[in-house]
Enzyme design. Sequence first.
Site, PDB file in Angstrom:
ATOM      1  N   GLU A  41     -28.402  -4.173  12.658  1.00 27.16           N
ATOM      2  CA  GLU A  41     -27.652  -2.342  12.594  1.00 27.16           C
ATOM      3  C   GLU A  41     -28.540  -1.390  11.993  1.00 27.16           C
ATOM      4  O   GLU A  41     -29.268  -1.480  10.980  1.00 27.16           O
ATOM      5  CB  GLU A  41     -26.507  -2.742  11.485  1.00 27.16           C
ATOM      6  CG  GLU A  41     -25.471  -3.549  11.772  1.00 27.16           C
ATOM      7  CD  GLU A  41     -24.472  -4.001  10.941  1.00 27.16           C
ATOM      8  OE1 GLU A  41     -24.459  -2.545   9.424  1.00 27.16           O
ATOM      9  OE2 GLU A  41     -23.452  -4.804  10.767  1.00 27.16           O
ATOM     10  N   GLU A  97     -20.449   4.476   1.441  1.00 26.31           N
ATOM     11  CA  GLU A  97     -21.448   4.046   0.735  1.00 26.31           C
ATOM     12  C   GLU A  97     -22.209   4.590  -0.267  1.00 26.31           C
ATOM     13  O   GLU A  97     -21.306   4.458  -1.048  1.00 26.31           O
ATOM     14  CB  GLU A  97     -22.839   4.097   1.558  1.00 26.31           C
ATOM     15  CG  GLU A  97     -22.487   4.750   3.111  1.00 26.31           C
ATOM     16  CD  GLU A  97     -22.695   3.758   3.862  1.00 26.31           C
ATOM     17  OE1 GLU A  97     -23.189   2.633   3.526  1.00 26.31           O
ATOM     18  OE2 GLU A  97     -22.004   3.615   4.649  1.00 26.31           O
TER      19      GLU A  97
END
Lengths: 421, 316
Positions: free
Chosen positions: B55, B66
């Site tokens: 990814e 995140e």
Amino acid sequence: MSTDDHESDTRRDADGTFGEYGGQYVPEALMPALQELEDAYERYVLDNEDGFMDEFRERMRDFGGRPTPLQRADRLSERYGREIYLKREDLLHGGAHKLNNALGQVLLAKYMGKERIIAETGAGQHGTATAMAAAHLEMPCEIYMGRTDINRQRPNVYRMRMNGAEVNPVTAGSGTLKEAINETMRDWATTVERTHYVIGSVVGPHPFPKLVREFQSVIGAEARKQVREQAGRLPDSVVACAGGGSNTMGSFHEFVPDESVALYAVEAGGSSLEIDTESGVAPNSATLSTGTDGVLHGAMTKLLQSREGQIVESHSVSAGLDYAGVGPELSHLVDTGRVTPANVDDDDALNGFHRLSELEGIIPALESSHALGYLEEYHDDLGDLVVVTVSGRGDKDLETVLEETEKRDLEAAPDVEVFDR
Amino acid sequence: MTPEPTAPAFDSDVEAAIRENHPALITYITAGDPSLEDTKAYVEALDRGGSDLIELGLPFSEPIAEGPTIQGAINRALEAGTTPAGFFDLIDDLETDAPLLVMTYYNMILQFGNSEAPCASNSNSEAPRASNSDAASLRNEPTVGPFVERAAEAGLSGIIVPDLPAEEADPLRTACDEHGIDLVFIVAPTTEGERLDRIMSQVSGFAYVQARLGTTGARANVSTATHESLSRLSDYDVPKAVGFGVSEGDHAAEIIEAGADGVIVGSALVDIIADHGAGGAPAADALESKVRELKRGAVRGGDATTDEEQPEPEHP
């Protein structure tokens, strides 16, 4: 359009969109919490289950000081040759309209059985309102605030601490509202099962834009009733400042079906409407006037962004308007032509601040001063009877105003020096 | 129709990469951290080390899913001037055994291919400061088509969008189907019931099982939420890969043993890149050996499962 039709349109539709705007663009982990909140919104807020709205209104009266007055501004009316009325949200407890939403959401969290409150704040107004509401309702409260904002809004940081809230500094990015929202969402994604996120404006994923607007719509509901009692008719126009848009939607919502009433959302024009593409900074926060469609903080709306889709830093002399997004419902009402977007730059807002202080004995928030600046420039367009929302009081802004006034040659600025005399 | 004996077992590169390399290791780094040239070398190292899928994060300025580690990587990538165009140029250049996926936020997908100048550039501050027609003329038309088309052209096999729940995903799902690209959805510890069914009916490639509530970031242990999520998902015939907090070979072993088809590791690799600073072979070597450790852990977990259960072969 009847009021009932309007309400069935915008209060209960389940998909959470306003035309092409709105929606729920959030991490999967938060989706069940948004469903739970939507359910609570319908049961407690719309259907008054367990007497929620009765308790909310009672507390807004006894703790908050509602209703706030609608005051005829005699000297402004004389100056502009028309009837000017001020909706005095600056007189609400805490000094701004923010308490309407903060108290509503903290109370709702209690009804939902949540045990902890988190919120973001930019200038500190929403943070202080949430901290007050949480203290009042005995809920533990943590506020996320950008490091830059903490340094420039110290009195508000102390107010939150006095009310027993934790203040968590956010150091990412430019350390302002956008980063504070990011960090609050991260906390929520971790603690969602027992925590409620009290979002501070009509932004974010569904159902927040509706929920916040519902709590804030008391501004327009009162103003509409008051202006009919005092002036005998509906106004020709309603003017409110717009950052995220909570006092704007709060002021406008009840007037939206009144097609004869023009609605003006006045944004911060900052120092310029141009985006500096090199630095990725927009020296304004005129999202409705100049933004483009995209997704930020859970909703499709108008944004200040680069061509590639990066969100740019906004700027305004007024920290409370300093945001790169805006509520999705306002974006929709602008596209349909119901709301007219406008903007006032830093200089004219400062003049608006000084003019109201000197003429009417009311020191307005710098946010509200944008609406007053618009009145000065464009009152001829606004009809014979105008309601302007004074969303907050300006005590919090005195340091900024003194500093910014000194840099400029403003027509409305008084000589404030006394110590050297 | 007669079945083709030589036909591929899976119509998805992503699903095939997981099934055929079971238990699979999926690795993540942020493109452009600290530069796109470095990313090229790092992706090649991830591939050499034995990643079964890779990814690549396309950086967005507001990465709400995140934790601090990947936020840092995204900031470094943005400061280095990483753009979607540069990202796709990198993908054009890469030749890896492992299929590549892009992980990015929805606004980056929506805005790709805008030909208009940035907002406000054609507004005139001298003009009257109130107008409806201005706003209308400035509207862009965000759409997912150009991004997916370019992704397919560059050879990307899948897309992951952490701020796009299934409820909002119809346009992207349709575009991905048109271009033969997988759309991976995240399944959270809070995902249950009808919503889980809905996600599992829309997902392709694999289901990204979020190991715990919160944001991305390396953790010291495997959460109980992982085990609960995997048992909730055991009836669905889609490969399951677990991410969020996986940092060591032992985690990988435990997760595979708990029934996952793969593990996803991001922050632990981004930490290696951050520790080595700008550029060079040392970071690439360190990444390669970390990937080997993780893959060994996954295989160890897979062996334990096979010893206990002796399952049927997954596919012919």
